[in-house]
Design a protein around this motif. Structure first.
Motif, PDB file in Angstrom:
ATOM      1  N   VAL A 157      23.770 -29.863  31.559  1.00  0.00           N
ATOM      2  CA  VAL A 157      23.320 -28.499  31.275  1.00  0.00           C
ATOM      3  C   VAL A 157      23.976 -27.975  30.000  1.00  0.00           C
ATOM      4  CG1 VAL A 157      23.205 -26.122  32.126  1.00  0.00           C
ATOM      5  CG2 VAL A 157      22.939 -28.041  33.718  1.00  0.00           C
ATOM      6  N   LEU A 158      23.151 -27.376  29.151  1.00  0.00           N
ATOM      7  CA  LEU A 158      23.632 -26.569  28.027  1.00  0.00           C
ATOM      8  C   LEU A 158      23.453 -25.109  28.428  1.00  0.00           C
ATOM      9  CD1 LEU A 158      24.402 -25.720  25.141  1.00  0.00           C
ATOM     10  CD2 LEU A 158      22.046 -26.267  24.440  1.00  0.00           C
ATOM     11  N   PHE A 159      24.561 -24.433  28.714  1.00  0.00           N
ATOM     12  CA  PHE A 159      24.535 -23.006  29.008  1.00  0.00           C
ATOM     13  C   PHE A 159      24.948 -22.264  27.744  1.00  0.00           C
ATOM     14  CE2 PHE A 159      27.125 -19.248  29.908  1.00  0.00           C
ATOM     15  CZ  PHE A 159      26.201 -18.459  30.561  1.00  0.00           C
ATOM     16  N   ALA A 160      24.211 -21.214  27.396  1.00  0.00           N
ATOM     17  CA  ALA A 160      24.491 -20.521  26.135  1.00  0.00           C
ATOM     18  C   ALA A 160      24.311 -19.025  26.275  1.00  0.00           C
ATOM     19  CB  ALA A 160      23.585 -21.054  25.024  1.00  0.00           C
ATOM     20  N   MET A 161      25.092 -18.293  25.470  1.00  0.00           N
ATOM     21  CA  MET A 161      24.893 -16.862  25.292  1.00  0.00           C
ATOM     22  C   MET A 161      24.686 -16.637  23.798  1.00  0.00           C
ATOM     23  SD  MET A 161      26.297 -13.813  24.123  1.00  0.00           S
ATOM     24  CE  MET A 161      28.088 -13.943  24.105  1.00  0.00           C
ATOM     25  N   CYS A 162      23.624 -15.926  23.440  1.00  0.00           N
ATOM     26  CA  CYS A 162      23.358 -15.722  22.016  1.00  0.00           C
ATOM     27  C   CYS A 162      23.122 -14.247  21.722  1.00  0.00           C
ATOM     28  CB  CYS A 162      22.183 -16.574  21.553  1.00  0.00           C
ATOM     29  SG  CYS A 162      20.568 -15.943  21.979  1.00  0.00           S
ATOM     30  N   ILE A 220      21.591 -14.685  27.956  1.00  0.00           N
ATOM     31  CA  ILE A 220      22.133 -15.949  28.451  1.00  0.00           C
ATOM     32  C   ILE A 220      21.050 -16.762  29.139  1.00  0.00           C
ATOM     33  CG2 ILE A 220      24.429 -14.944  28.736  1.00  0.00           C
ATOM     34  CD1 ILE A 220      23.983 -14.876  31.727  1.00  0.00           C
ATOM     35  N   ASP A 221      21.223 -18.077  29.094  1.00  0.00           N
ATOM     36  CA  ASP A 221      20.293 -18.992  29.755  1.00  0.00           C
ATOM     37  C   ASP A 221      20.912 -20.379  29.783  1.00  0.00           C
ATOM     38  OD1 ASP A 221      18.052 -19.813  31.088  1.00  0.00           O
ATOM     39  OD2 ASP A 221      16.695 -19.713  29.386  1.00  0.00           O
ATOM     40  N   GLY A 222      20.329 -21.258  30.579  1.00  0.00           N
ATOM     41  CA  GLY A 222      20.766 -22.643  30.649  1.00  0.00           C
ATOM     42  C   GLY A 222      19.592 -23.583  30.480  1.00  0.00           C
ATOM     43  N   ALA A 260      14.437  -8.623  25.283  1.00  0.00           N
ATOM     44  CA  ALA A 260      15.804  -8.931  24.873  1.00  0.00           C
ATOM     45  C   ALA A 260      16.182 -10.365  25.234  1.00  0.00           C
ATOM     46  CB  ALA A 260      16.775  -7.942  25.526  1.00  0.00           C
ATOM     47  N   ARG A 261      15.748 -10.814  26.419  1.00  0.00           N
ATOM     48  CA  ARG A 261      16.154 -12.147  26.874  1.00  0.00           C
ATOM     49  C   ARG A 261      15.496 -13.269  26.089  1.00  0.00           C
ATOM     50  NH1 ARG A 261      14.634 -16.177  29.799  1.00  0.00           N
ATOM     51  NH2 ARG A 261      12.578 -15.303  30.174  1.00  0.00           N
ATOM     52  N   ARG A 262      14.316 -13.002  25.491  1.00  0.00           N
ATOM     53  CA  ARG A 262      13.589 -14.085  24.820  1.00  0.00           C
ATOM     54  C   ARG A 262      14.333 -14.603  23.592  1.00  0.00           C
ATOM     55  NH1 ARG A 262       8.602 -10.928  21.703  1.00  0.00           N
ATOM     56  NH2 ARG A 262       9.916  -9.739  20.263  1.00  0.00           N
ATOM     57  N   VAL A 263      15.328 -13.856  23.087  1.00  0.00           N
ATOM     58  CA  VAL A 263      16.028 -14.340  21.896  1.00  0.00           C
ATOM     59  C   VAL A 263      16.779 -15.631  22.183  1.00  0.00           C
ATOM     60  CG1 VAL A 263      16.226 -12.020  20.925  1.00  0.00           C
ATOM     61  CG2 VAL A 263      18.106 -12.932  22.291  1.00  0.00           C
ATOM     62  N   VAL A 264      17.279 -15.802  23.406  1.00  0.00           N
ATOM     63  CA  VAL A 264      17.970 -17.052  23.710  1.00  0.00           C
ATOM     64  C   VAL A 264      16.973 -18.196  23.823  1.00  0.00           C
ATOM     65  CG1 VAL A 264      17.974 -16.750  26.244  1.00  0.00           C
ATOM     66  CG2 VAL A 264      19.776 -18.101  25.138  1.00  0.00           C
ATOM     67  N   GLU A 265      15.759 -17.914  24.320  1.00  0.00           N
ATOM     68  CA  GLU A 265      14.709 -18.933  24.332  1.00  0.00           C
ATOM     69  C   GLU A 265      14.348 -19.333  22.907  1.00  0.00           C
ATOM     70  OE1 GLU A 265      13.199 -20.467  26.800  1.00  0.00           O
ATOM     71  OE2 GLU A 265      14.005 -19.382  28.527  1.00  0.00           O
ATOM     72  N   CYS A 266      14.232 -18.355  22.024  1.00  0.00           N
ATOM     73  CA  CYS A 266      13.928 -18.657  20.619  1.00  0.00           C
ATOM     74  C   CYS A 266      15.057 -19.457  19.985  1.00  0.00           C
ATOM     75  CB  CYS A 266      13.696 -17.371  19.844  1.00  0.00           C
ATOM     76  SG  CYS A 266      12.183 -16.490  20.290  1.00  0.00           S
ATOM     77  N   SER A 301      10.811 -21.685  16.765  1.00  0.00           N
ATOM     78  CA  SER A 301      11.300 -21.094  18.014  1.00  0.00           C
ATOM     79  C   SER A 301      10.222 -21.001  19.085  1.00  0.00           C
ATOM     80  CB  SER A 301      11.845 -19.686  17.741  1.00  0.00           C
ATOM     81  OG  SER A 301      10.788 -18.795  17.409  1.00  0.00           O
ATOM     82  N   LEU A 302       8.976 -21.291  18.728  1.00  0.00           N
ATOM     83  CA  LEU A 302       7.879 -21.038  19.653  1.00  0.00           C
ATOM     84  C   LEU A 302       7.753 -22.094  20.738  1.00  0.00           C
ATOM     85  CD1 LEU A 302       5.211 -19.774  17.110  1.00  0.00           C
ATOM     86  CD2 LEU A 302       6.845 -18.449  18.451  1.00  0.00           C
ATOM     87  N   THR A 303       8.079 -23.339  20.422  1.00  0.00           N
ATOM     88  CA  THR A 303       8.007 -24.410  21.417  1.00  0.00           C
ATOM     89  C   THR A 303       9.237 -25.288  21.295  1.00  0.00           C
ATOM     90  OG1 THR A 303       6.801 -25.873  19.897  1.00  0.00           O
ATOM     91  CG2 THR A 303       5.489 -24.491  21.371  1.00  0.00           C
ATOM     92  N   HIS A 304       9.681 -25.826  22.404  1.00  0.00           N
ATOM     93  CA  HIS A 304      10.778 -26.792  22.378  1.00  0.00           C
ATOM     94  C   HIS A 304      10.714 -27.628  23.636  1.00  0.00           C
ATOM     95  CE1 HIS A 304      13.106 -24.468  25.342  1.00  0.00           C
ATOM     96  NE2 HIS A 304      12.754 -23.394  24.668  1.00  0.00           N
ATOM     97  N   SER A 305      11.540 -28.673  23.667  1.00  0.00           N
ATOM     98  CA  SER A 305      11.472 -29.645  24.758  1.00  0.00           C
ATOM     99  C   SER A 305      12.595 -29.478  25.769  1.00  0.00           C
ATOM    100  CB  SER A 305      11.529 -31.067  24.174  1.00  0.00           C
ATOM    101  OG  SER A 305      12.723 -31.245  23.432  1.00  0.00           O
ATOM    102  N   LEU A 306      13.348 -28.383  25.700  1.00  0.00           N
ATOM    103  CA  LEU A 306      14.429 -28.165  26.646  1.00  0.00           C
ATOM    104  C   LEU A 306      13.893 -27.445  27.865  1.00  0.00           C
ATOM    105  CD1 LEU A 306      17.234 -26.996  24.190  1.00  0.00           C
ATOM    106  CD2 LEU A 306      16.593 -29.311  24.846  1.00  0.00           C
ATOM    107  N   HIS A 307      14.229 -27.950  29.036  1.00  0.00           N
ATOM    108  CA  HIS A 307      13.676 -27.412  30.271  1.00  0.00           C
ATOM    109  C   HIS A 307      14.655 -26.467  30.945  1.00  0.00           C
ATOM    110  CE1 HIS A 307      11.310 -31.324  30.060  1.00  0.00           C
ATOM    111  NE2 HIS A 307      10.427 -30.355  29.895  1.00  0.00           N
ATOM    112  N   SER A 308      14.126 -25.349  31.439  1.00  0.00           N
ATOM    113  CA  SER A 308      14.940 -24.398  32.173  1.00  0.00           C
ATOM    114  C   SER A 308      15.219 -24.911  33.571  1.00  0.00           C
ATOM    115  CB  SER A 308      14.218 -23.040  32.274  1.00  0.00           C
ATOM    116  OG  SER A 308      13.975 -22.494  31.009  1.00  0.00           O
TER     117      SER A 308
END
Length: 392
Positions: A201-206, A174-176, A298-304, A352-359
């Motif tokens: 905020v976009l909160f997601a669980m993947c 999970i992440d936002g 494990a957590r990096r999959v939501v970042e990807c 998946s390596l770079t994106h413009s969404l900020h944590s």
């Protein structure tokens, strides 16, 4: 004095009425159909390109962000929802054109003015088409591509996490993320975040296959991840133990203790029995560094997943200049399209390596003792012979 006040009020009222009359006259249409867009069916981008694109799969994919077969399947699901009745004054814009306009906006982030000149439709018409089509996409797809997993599906998700990330009993990551928008009217600083811009905020669980299993869209940008999570439907279900997770089970290679299924997150979330976050980075032992490494894998999959989402649907790269409700609908539509297209056409991992969404900025949030005990058991397992350590 009273006479002077009455005269002053009368002057102000007259000025207001004159201004309203001026605006009404200025807003009157000079044309029923403006000459710039009168030849939409001869020169508009849809009518000029669509059939040619269908003859070339690679160009179609680059333009629509999906294959021809996926597009046709999606159109079949949406056609009845996007159908409008023709009138004696004008023909309605057909569902296929409405879908193309919306996909082009989501895929490029073009302004309404740009869509106006490209597709030869009015700017207000483009806004309405995007809003209606995004709502239709969400309504048509979310139950099928983002339904809540049942117990057997949670187990399948955990099995994939174990195979790909070597983190057992993991049911999701999970992440936002902040979605940049223009300032919504009459909202004060509610959407103003710590990075000094307006966002929701976009909160997601993947899952481990980079598919979103749950999203919550639209919380104030000024809120922390933990607050968004606590007030979300998913957070409430997890707190009430209503997610239908599998029964506690021993970790692979062991017979005890029975461990709960957990979700992995970063330090912005509170530690809990079913929610694992990393240890603080100060003075870590080897065992705790190993735990942090395994959790990060494990957590990096939501970042990807966020990276794949933003790099396919590139309206997320720039501030969204739509009304707040429409912007939220567009993000929700992009998330279900992410799952829909990913299942049929795959994805480019480089996206998946770079994106413009900020944590969110990490904040100090307390966990509870039961969560700390579960984390310690995972830590001990990763250092045991049964939980092999794949070095960083």
């Amino acid at each position: 004095m009273d006479c002077y006040r009455r005269r002053h009020v009368a002057v102000v009222v007259t000025a207001i009425q004159l201004e309203r009359l001026r605006r009404r006259r200025a807003s009157r249409r000079r044309f029923w159909v403006h000459p710039v867009i009168a030849q939409r069916q001869e020169r508009g981008q849809f009518w000029a390109l669509y059939q040619n694109l269908r003859a070339h799969e690679d160009h179609f994919f680059a333009y629509m962000r999906m294959s021809i077969s996926s597009f046709d399947e999606l159109l079949g699901l949406l056609e009845s929802r996007l159908m409008h009745q023709d009138t004696f004054m004008r023909d309605s814009i057909p569902p296929v054109e409405r879908l193309v306009i919306t996909l082009r906006y989501l895929g490029t982030g073009q302004s309404l003015a740009s869509l106006h000149f490209s597709f030869l439709i009015g700017k207000s018409t483009a806004s309405v088409i995007i809003r209606e089509t995004c709502v239709a996409i969400w309504n048509a797809l979310h139950a099928a591509v983002m339904g809540q997993p049942q117990k057997e599906q949670w187990q399948e998700i955990a099995d994939v996490f174990m195979q790909t990330c070597q983190f057992p009993n993991c049911a999701g990551a999970i992440d936002g993320k902040h979605i940049r928008i223009k300032k919504p009217v009459r909202t004060g600083s509610q959407f103003y975040n710590y990075k000094k811009y307006f966002s929701f905020v976009l909160f997601a669980m993947c899952d481990a296959n980079y598919s979103f299993r749950y999203i919550d869209v639209g919380s104030y940008g000024s809120r922390s991840d933990s607050a968004v999570f606590a007030h979300s439907e998913f957070g409430k279900l997890l707190h009430d133990k209503a997610l239908d997770l599998p029964e506690n089970t021993a970790l692979p290679g062991t017979t005890s203790p029975a461990m709960p299924f957990v979700f992995v997150a970063d330090e912005a979330f509170a530690l809990g029995e079913n929610l694992m976050r990393p240890y603080s980075s100060r003075g870590l032992s080897v065992a705790r560094r190993v735990f942090n490494y395994r959790l990060t894998r494990a957590r990096r999959v939501v970042e990807c997943a966020f990276g794949i989402l933003a790099n396919k649907w590139r309206f997320l790269h720039t501030p969204i200049h739509l009304k707040l409700e429409t912007a939220i609908s567009a993000v929700k539509a992009a998330c279900v399209l992410h799952n829909f297209v990913r299942a049929r056409d795959g994805f480019n991992f480089e996206d998946s390596l770079t994106h413009s969404l900020h944590s969110h900025r990490p904040s100090v949030v307390r966990g509870h003792r039961q969560g700390a005990a579960v984390r310690e058991q995972f830590t001990a397992y990763f250092m045991s012979p049964q939980g092999p350590y794949h070095g960083s």
